[in-house]
Design a protein around this motif. Sequence first.
Motif, mmCIF file in Angstrom:
data_model
loop_
_atom_site.group_PDB
_atom_site.id
_atom_site.type_symbol
_atom_site.label_atom_id
_atom_site.label_comp_id
_atom_site.label_asym_id
_atom_site.label_seq_id
_atom_site.Cartn_x
_atom_site.Cartn_y
_atom_site.Cartn_z
ATOM 1 N N MET A 174 0.826 -1.209 0.000
ATOM 2 C CA MET A 174 0.000 0.000 0.000
ATOM 3 C C MET A 174 0.861 1.259 0.000
ATOM 4 N N GLY A 175 0.358 2.273 -0.665
ATOM 5 C CA GLY A 175 1.093 3.534 -0.728
ATOM 6 C C GLY A 175 0.163 4.720 -0.621
ATOM 7 N N TRP A 176 0.755 5.853 -0.302
ATOM 8 C CA TRP A 176 0.068 7.139 -0.337
ATOM 9 C C TRP A 176 0.803 8.047 -1.328
ATOM 10 N N PHE A 177 0.026 8.734 -2.117
ATOM 11 C CA PHE A 177 0.537 9.704 -3.082
ATOM 12 C C PHE A 177 -0.223 11.010 -2.899
ATOM 13 N N ARG A 178 0.311 12.074 -3.449
ATOM 14 C CA ARG A 178 -0.405 13.338 -3.420
ATOM 15 C C ARG A 178 -0.210 14.080 -4.728
ATOM 16 N N GLN A 179 -1.155 14.972 -4.999
ATOM 17 C CA GLN A 179 -1.117 15.705 -6.264
ATOM 18 C C GLN A 179 -1.701 17.088 -6.076
ATOM 19 N N THR A 180 -1.035 18.063 -6.683
ATOM 20 C CA THR A 180 -1.537 19.432 -6.735
ATOM 21 C C THR A 180 -1.810 19.777 -8.193
ATOM 22 N N PRO A 181 -2.667 20.755 -8.435
ATOM 23 C CA PRO A 181 -3.030 21.100 -9.816
ATOM 24 C C PRO A 181 -1.812 21.401 -10.679
ATOM 25 N N GLY A 182 -1.776 20.787 -11.839
ATOM 26 C CA GLY A 182 -0.713 21.038 -12.790
ATOM 27 C C GLY A 182 0.561 20.256 -12.545
ATOM 28 N N LYS A 183 0.552 19.438 -11.511
ATOM 29 C CA LYS A 183 1.745 18.647 -11.204
ATOM 30 C C LYS A 183 1.432 17.165 -11.272
ATOM 31 N N GLU A 184 2.486 16.365 -11.439
ATOM 32 C CA GLU A 184 2.310 14.928 -11.468
ATOM 33 C C GLU A 184 2.060 14.399 -10.055
ATOM 34 N N ARG A 185 1.456 13.241 -10.015
ATOM 35 C CA ARG A 185 1.216 12.601 -8.731
ATOM 36 C C ARG A 185 2.556 12.241 -8.090
ATOM 37 N N GLU A 186 2.694 12.573 -6.823
ATOM 38 C CA GLU A 186 3.967 12.456 -6.119
ATOM 39 C C GLU A 186 3.896 11.370 -5.048
ATOM 40 N N PHE A 187 4.925 10.535 -4.990
ATOM 41 C CA PHE A 187 5.015 9.507 -3.956
ATOM 42 C C PHE A 187 5.181 10.160 -2.593
ATOM 43 N N VAL A 188 4.451 9.632 -1.601
ATOM 44 C CA VAL A 188 4.578 10.111 -0.228
ATOM 45 C C VAL A 188 5.146 9.022 0.679
ATOM 46 N N TYR A 242 -3.956 10.494 -2.240
ATOM 47 C CA TYR A 242 -4.513 9.279 -2.797
ATOM 48 C C TYR A 242 -3.906 8.051 -2.132
ATOM 49 N N CYS A 243 -4.747 7.095 -1.869
ATOM 50 C CA CYS A 243 -4.340 5.782 -1.407
ATOM 51 C C CYS A 243 -4.193 4.887 -2.634
ATOM 52 N N ALA A 244 -3.194 4.011 -2.633
ATOM 53 C CA ALA A 244 -2.965 3.140 -3.772
ATOM 54 C C ALA A 244 -2.487 1.775 -3.309
ATOM 55 N N GLY A 245 -2.727 0.770 -4.154
ATOM 56 C CA GLY A 245 -2.297 -0.582 -3.840
ATOM 57 C C GLY A 245 -1.682 -1.265 -5.050
ATOM 58 N N LYS A 246 -0.717 -2.136 -4.778
ATOM 59 C CA LYS A 246 -0.119 -2.913 -5.860
ATOM 60 C C LYS A 246 0.123 -4.331 -5.386
ATOM 61 N N ILE A 247 0.142 -5.231 -6.363
ATOM 62 C CA ILE A 247 0.305 -6.643 -6.049
ATOM 63 C C ILE A 247 1.761 -7.046 -6.078
ATOM 64 N N LEU A 248 2.500 -6.522 -7.031
ATOM 65 C CA LEU A 248 3.882 -6.959 -7.237
ATOM 66 C C LEU A 248 4.863 -6.062 -6.503
ATOM 67 N N SER A 253 -1.694 -0.440 -9.185
ATOM 68 C CA SER A 253 -2.843 -0.787 -10.030
ATOM 69 C C SER A 253 -4.159 -0.245 -9.503
ATOM 70 N N TYR A 254 -4.238 -0.039 -8.199
ATOM 71 C CA TYR A 254 -5.506 0.309 -7.580
ATOM 72 C C TYR A 254 -5.388 1.658 -6.887
ATOM 73 N N TRP A 255 -6.418 2.482 -7.076
ATOM 74 C CA TRP A 255 -6.393 3.852 -6.565
ATOM 75 C C TRP A 255 -7.730 4.239 -5.945
ATOM 76 N N GLY A 256 -7.649 5.022 -4.883
ATOM 77 C CA GLY A 256 -8.839 5.640 -4.342
ATOM 78 C C GLY A 256 -9.140 6.935 -5.076
ATOM 79 N N ARG A 257 -10.202 7.610 -4.648
ATOM 80 C CA ARG A 257 -10.611 8.853 -5.308
ATOM 81 C C ARG A 257 -9.914 10.077 -4.731
ATOM 82 N N GLY A 258 -9.283 9.925 -3.616
ATOM 83 C CA GLY A 258 -8.527 11.024 -3.037
ATOM 84 C C GLY A 258 -9.277 11.781 -1.962
ATOM 85 N N THR A 259 -8.509 12.421 -1.099
ATOM 86 C CA THR A 259 -9.063 13.274 -0.054
ATOM 87 C C THR A 259 -8.207 14.538 0.026
ATOM 88 N N GLN A 260 -8.865 15.673 0.102
ATOM 89 C CA GLN A 260 -8.167 16.956 0.074
ATOM 90 C C GLN A 260 -7.602 17.292 1.447
#
Length: 125
Positions: free
Chosen positions: A34-48, A95-101, A113-120
């Motif tokens: 499991m991972g957490w990422f974050r994103q601001t407008p105009g920027k790529e999603r960033e690993f947290v 954003y919360c995310a999940g991966k198998i490998l 592979s799997y993503w939530g909808r995000g929380t501000q």
Amino acid sequence: QVQLVESGGGPVQAGGSLRLSCAASGRTFTTLVMGWFRQTPGKEREFVAAIDRSGDSTDYADSVKGRFTISRDNAKSTVYLQMNNLKPEDTAVYYCAGKILGTVQPMAARFYSYWGRGTQVTVSS
């Protein structure tokens, strides 16, 4: 298929704390890194942060080390992100995310592979 639902975001003043939660369903939670990422407008999603299947191994972006803590409760199929000493630059959709490998590495968003909808999260100075 996996469903991920984040909660716990909101407004907070600089120096404050928030705890994000992400509840998973649809697949055995212990098969997922499991991972957490974050994103601001105009920027790529960033690993947290990321945590392995057992919770024994974690990884963090340099920008949050010492302030954020990722954890998981496999009995509740939930992953958490405790955020302390928040700064205005932490403002983002998280954003919360999940991966198998793999494990906590690689950390790039494309490996998840799997993503939530995000929380501000909004941190005011």
